[in-house]
Design an enzyme around this catalytic site. Sequence first.
Site, PDB file in Angstrom:
ATOM      1  NE  ARG A 105      -3.947   0.575   1.795  1.00  0.00           N
ATOM      2  CZ  ARG A 105      -5.201   0.709   2.244  1.00  0.00           C
ATOM      3  NH1 ARG A 105      -5.458   1.432   3.298  1.00  0.00           N
ATOM      4  NH2 ARG A 105      -6.193   0.111   1.617  1.00  0.00           N
ATOM      5  CG  HIS A 144      -8.231   0.318  -3.248  1.00  0.00           C
ATOM      6  ND1 HIS A 144      -7.493  -0.810  -2.946  1.00  0.00           N
ATOM      7  CD2 HIS A 144      -8.921   0.630  -2.121  1.00  0.00           C
ATOM      8  CE1 HIS A 144      -7.720  -1.141  -1.678  1.00  0.00           C
ATOM      9  NE2 HIS A 144      -8.580  -0.291  -1.161  1.00  0.00           N
ATOM     10  CD  GLN A 187     -12.842  -1.505  -1.619  1.00  0.00           C
ATOM     11  OE1 GLN A 187     -12.088  -1.514  -0.679  1.00  0.00           O
ATOM     12  NE2 GLN A 187     -14.089  -1.939  -1.527  1.00  0.00           N
ATOM     13  CG  ASP A 235     -13.592   6.424  -1.717  1.00  0.00           C
ATOM     14  OD1 ASP A 235     -13.616   6.318  -0.475  1.00  0.00           O
ATOM     15  OD2 ASP A 235     -12.521   6.368  -2.384  1.00  0.00           O
ATOM     16  CB  CYS A 261     -14.199   1.363  -0.791  1.00  0.00           C
ATOM     17  SG  CYS A 261     -13.698   3.078  -0.581  1.00  0.00           S
ATOM     18  NE  ARG A 292     -10.510  -5.211  -0.335  1.00  0.00           N
ATOM     19  CZ  ARG A 292      -9.759  -4.237   0.176  1.00  0.00           C
ATOM     20  NH1 ARG A 292     -10.342  -3.197   0.750  1.00  0.00           N
ATOM     21  NH2 ARG A 292      -8.444  -4.252   0.092  1.00  0.00           N
TER      22      ARG A 292
HETATM   23  N1   CP Z   1     -11.445  -0.145   1.824  1.00  0.00           N
HETATM   24  C1   CP Z   1     -10.200  -0.186   2.327  1.00  0.00           C
HETATM   25  O1   CP Z   1      -9.215  -0.396   1.626  1.00  0.00           O
HETATM   26  O2   CP Z   1     -10.140  -0.015   3.672  1.00  0.00           O
HETATM   27  P1   CP Z   1      -8.802   0.199   4.535  1.00  0.00           P
HETATM   28  O3   CP Z   1      -8.208   1.515   4.096  1.00  0.00           O
HETATM   29  O4   CP Z   1      -9.257   0.214   5.952  1.00  0.00           O
HETATM   30  O5   CP Z   1      -7.879  -0.929   4.237  1.00  0.00           O
HETATM   31  N1  NVA Z   2      -9.915   6.752  -1.871  1.00  0.00           N
HETATM   32  C1  NVA Z   2      -9.595   6.330  -0.526  1.00  0.00           C
HETATM   33  C2  NVA Z   2      -9.854   4.872  -0.379  1.00  0.00           C
HETATM   34  C3  NVA Z   2      -9.583   4.310   0.989  1.00  0.00           C
HETATM   35  C4  NVA Z   2      -9.814   2.831   1.074  1.00  0.00           C
HETATM   36  C5  NVA Z   2      -8.149   6.663  -0.193  1.00  0.00           C
HETATM   37  O1  NVA Z   2      -7.277   6.464  -1.045  1.00  0.00           O
HETATM   38  O2  NVA Z   2      -7.899   7.149   0.901  1.00  0.00           O
END
Ligand code: CP
Ligand code: NVA
Length: 298
Positions: free
Chosen positions: A101, A128, A131, A215, A255, A283
């Site tokens: 990440r 993502h 997701q 989101d 999400c 997930r």
């Molecule tokens: N939806 C998602 O990726 O959640 P987190 O940021 O908590 O991993």
């Molecule tokens: N768009 C958001 C998604 C979090 C799961 C971010 O990148 O923070």
Amino acid sequence: MKKDFVSIKDLSKKEVKELFLLTEKLKQARPKHEKPLQNKTIALVFEKPSLRTRVTFETGIYELGGSPIYLSPQDIGLGKRESISDIARNLSLWVSGIVARVFAHQSVVELAEYASIPVINALSNLEHPCQALADLFTVYEKFKAFKGLKFAYIGDGNNVCRSLMLLAETCGLEMWVATPPGYEPDKKSQVTNHKSQVLNDPREAIKDADVIYTDVWASMGEETEKEKRLKIFKDFQVNKELLKYAKPECLIMHCLPAHRGEEITSEVLDSKNSIVLQQAENRLHTQKALLTILLSSP
Ligand code: CP
Ligand code: NVA
């Protein structure tokens, strides 16, 4: 399948189908399924916080017989304490896969380039993809098909939106996106499916939609823009007023994490049409299928 899963573009339509079939099998058989990750260790390299992604990957790896090692930003300092290429080459000596990440998408691209083991994108500024897999698997579970559905995304044309658009195109799902002007997803992520559209009117986007997705308006790394965005996005809140323009049975997706009272009201997020927890559950199952496909070869 390719060595890495960095973008939705790494999967063909056939591979998505296979992944969804395996997801169904693993979900039904849980916990009595094969353990293809036995004796395998997977490194989780995270530059940003996470609840769902970290817990579902760690749990999924354990359930498949493997062992996860979580590495926080303080542990390895991706590209700061050590270059990304050196980290990728070192991790490849000891572990069987990397789940990353990151802030910059280029970081996960570079990890994949220098690692000899599979690299999975667990969120970058651009995409993502894990997701999107869970989300469209959830839509598939609900409707048993993508053809004839209208999927509407309201809000920021961000990483989640881009991966959803790319996967919608792969799956033949009609997707309408409404963002404020200037916040549209870039042209490269926009679906070419003639029925799909990107516009600036949330009411038009949700008309006759079967699913509405939203989101956060400021993603991780964009915190300094939050106040500005709260004003720009205010007409894009998914609330009861907006839903007057939608079908009454329209499903609600997010999400998570949600910023209640910003992009969505609690009333809508907690309503009977909301399937956000099914998304979160899936997930685990879709990522187990992904790990099995990428890592079960010797
Ligand atoms: N939806 C998602 O990726 O959640 P987190 O940021 O908590 O991993
Ligand atoms: N768009 C958001 C998604 C979090 C799961 C971010 O990148 O923070």
